[in-house]
Motif scaffolding. Structure first.
Motif, PDB file in Angstrom:
ATOM      1  N   TYR A  82       0.685  -0.473 -28.656  1.00 37.21           N
ATOM      2  CA  TYR A  82       0.211  -1.140 -27.347  1.00 37.21           C
ATOM      3  C   TYR A  82       0.081  -0.089 -26.324  1.00 37.21           C
ATOM      4  O   TYR A  82       1.310   0.542 -26.296  1.00 37.21           O
ATOM      5  N   GLU A  83      -0.771   0.072 -25.360  1.00 38.36           N
ATOM      6  CA  GLU A  83      -0.529   0.919 -24.417  1.00 38.36           C
ATOM      7  C   GLU A  83       0.377   0.346 -23.302  1.00 38.36           C
ATOM      8  O   GLU A  83       0.612  -0.867 -23.104  1.00 38.36           O
ATOM      9  N   TYR A  84       1.302   1.336 -22.573  1.00 41.88           N
ATOM     10  CA  TYR A  84       2.404   0.957 -21.636  1.00 41.88           C
ATOM     11  C   TYR A  84       1.622   0.907 -20.200  1.00 41.88           C
ATOM     12  O   TYR A  84       0.571   1.633 -20.020  1.00 41.88           O
ATOM     13  N   ALA A  85       1.927  -0.078 -19.172  1.00 40.00           N
ATOM     14  CA  ALA A  85       1.605   0.095 -17.977  1.00 40.00           C
ATOM     15  C   ALA A  85       2.642   0.970 -16.996  1.00 40.00           C
ATOM     16  O   ALA A  85       3.618   1.354 -17.526  1.00 40.00           O
ATOM     17  N   GLU A  86       2.326   1.110 -15.699  1.00 41.94           N
ATOM     18  CA  GLU A  86       2.894   1.776 -14.944  1.00 41.94           C
ATOM     19  C   GLU A  86       3.708   0.738 -14.099  1.00 41.94           C
ATOM     20  O   GLU A  86       3.084  -0.588 -13.865  1.00 41.94           O
ATOM     21  N   LEU A 140       6.882  -0.747 -27.955  1.00 41.85           N
ATOM     22  CA  LEU A 140       5.855  -1.700 -28.333  1.00 41.85           C
ATOM     23  C   LEU A 140       5.286  -1.610 -29.679  1.00 41.85           C
ATOM     24  O   LEU A 140       4.204  -1.274 -29.937  1.00 41.85           O
ATOM     25  N   THR A 141       6.143  -2.057 -30.935  1.00 46.54           N
ATOM     26  CA  THR A 141       5.768  -1.881 -32.107  1.00 46.54           C
ATOM     27  C   THR A 141       4.906  -3.133 -32.488  1.00 46.54           C
ATOM     28  O   THR A 141       4.947  -4.075 -31.748  1.00 46.54           O
ATOM     29  N   GLY A 150       0.717 -13.315 -28.330  1.00 49.38           N
ATOM     30  CA  GLY A 150      -0.494 -13.097 -27.442  1.00 49.38           C
ATOM     31  C   GLY A 150       0.033 -12.500 -25.963  1.00 49.38           C
ATOM     32  O   GLY A 150      -0.923 -12.225 -25.297  1.00 49.38           O
ATOM     33  N   ALA A 151       1.319 -12.696 -25.518  1.00 47.37           N
ATOM     34  CA  ALA A 151       1.510 -12.580 -24.114  1.00 47.37           C
ATOM     35  C   ALA A 151       1.494 -11.180 -23.836  1.00 47.37           C
ATOM     36  O   ALA A 151       1.270 -10.710 -22.607  1.00 47.37           O
ATOM     37  N   ILE A 152       1.493 -10.199 -24.637  1.00 45.83           N
ATOM     38  CA  ILE A 152       1.350  -8.720 -24.381  1.00 45.83           C
ATOM     39  C   ILE A 152      -0.108  -8.451 -23.949  1.00 45.83           C
ATOM     40  O   ILE A 152      -0.172  -7.504 -22.976  1.00 45.83           O
TER      41      ILE A 152
END
Length: 252
Positions: A82-86, A140-141, A150-152
């Motif tokens: 999953y992509e990370y945020a800043e 984030l595996t 689903g919270a991600i």
């Protein structure tokens, strides 16, 4: 969004790994055969350093055991599911909602099931995001994605190089930090309203000394029973909902 769209994947071989970096894929960890530093490997390490990716130099037996194809060529990468945020994205969410920032800071949670469960609790408690460190922590595996239920999809996760520095920067923006520790003051006696960061430590060691020193409150959960402590994800949930309770009372 469907969680199954986000699958953790292993990339093996020099060209595939190099292409993954150049395509901008998020690589959580890179494993390279110790002592291998020819041209292609140097190109890979150069790309990895651009993105501050953690590089692990390991022996051939370790790589062979990790390999799914048997054709790793001395290089294996773990790409994020999953992509990370800043961090700024998390603050902007709070701003858009007109709410005081509420952030989870995780100091070395290594169990992916715990990380997923904490992201789930963060979402349900109305937190604006979760911050995790790059080193000695779960990324984030796909296991984390599934455990988050689903919270991600709704709660951003940012990955930072230095947790203490991040706390310092957020304190300058007016955020207070509470640290979960069994030796702290009982959380019910503390004022946990306003802009707040909830700091949860690793499963075995708890919050590290340097991170703890940066926190404004050392908070504990009153417990009875015959075992030492709560699981990290359960403790995070209990503390998060005390923050929720105090925020609701302030609004009444």
């Amino acid at each position: 969004m469907e969680n199954m769209r986000y699958q953790e994947f292993t990339i093996e071989g020099r060209n595939p790994v190099l292409e993954a970096f150049r395509a901008g894929k998020t690589i959580d960890k890179l494993f390279i055969l110790d002592g291998c530093d020819d041209g292609p490997v140097k190109s890979i390490t150069r790309e990895a350093k651009k993105y501050d990716t953690i590089i692990n130099y390991v022996d051939k037996e370790r790589l062979d055991n990790m390999s799914e194809t048997g054709k790793h060529q001395g290089v294996i990468a773990y790409a994020a599911a999953y992509e990370y945020a800043e961090v700024e994205d998390i603050l902007n969410i709070a701003k858009e909602k007109g709410e005081d920032p509420f952030i989870f800071i995780l100091d070395g949670i290594e169990d992916p099931h715990n990380l997923g469960a904490i992201i789930r609790s963060a979402n349900l408690a109305g937190a604006h995001g979760v911050i995790i460190p790059k080193r000695r922590a779960a990324g984030l595996t796909s296991t984390v994605v599934k455990a988050s239920a689903g919270a991600i999809n709704y709660t951003p996760v940012a990955k930072v190089t230095n947790i203490t520095r991040t706390i310092e920067e957020l304190k300058e923006k007016g955020i207070w930090f509470m640290c979960a520790d069994m030796a702290g003051e009982v959380m019910y006696k503390q004022n946990l309203t306003g802009p707040i960061g909830l700091v949860i430590g690793s499963e075995g060691e708890g919050v590290s000394r340097l991170v703890k020193e940066k926190c404004d409150f050392i908070s504990s959960i009153p417990m009875k029973g015959d075992i030492d402590s709560l699981n990290a994800s359960v403790a995070a949930g209990v503390m998060a909902f005390e923050i929720v309770r105090q925020r609701l009372n302030k609004q009444i």
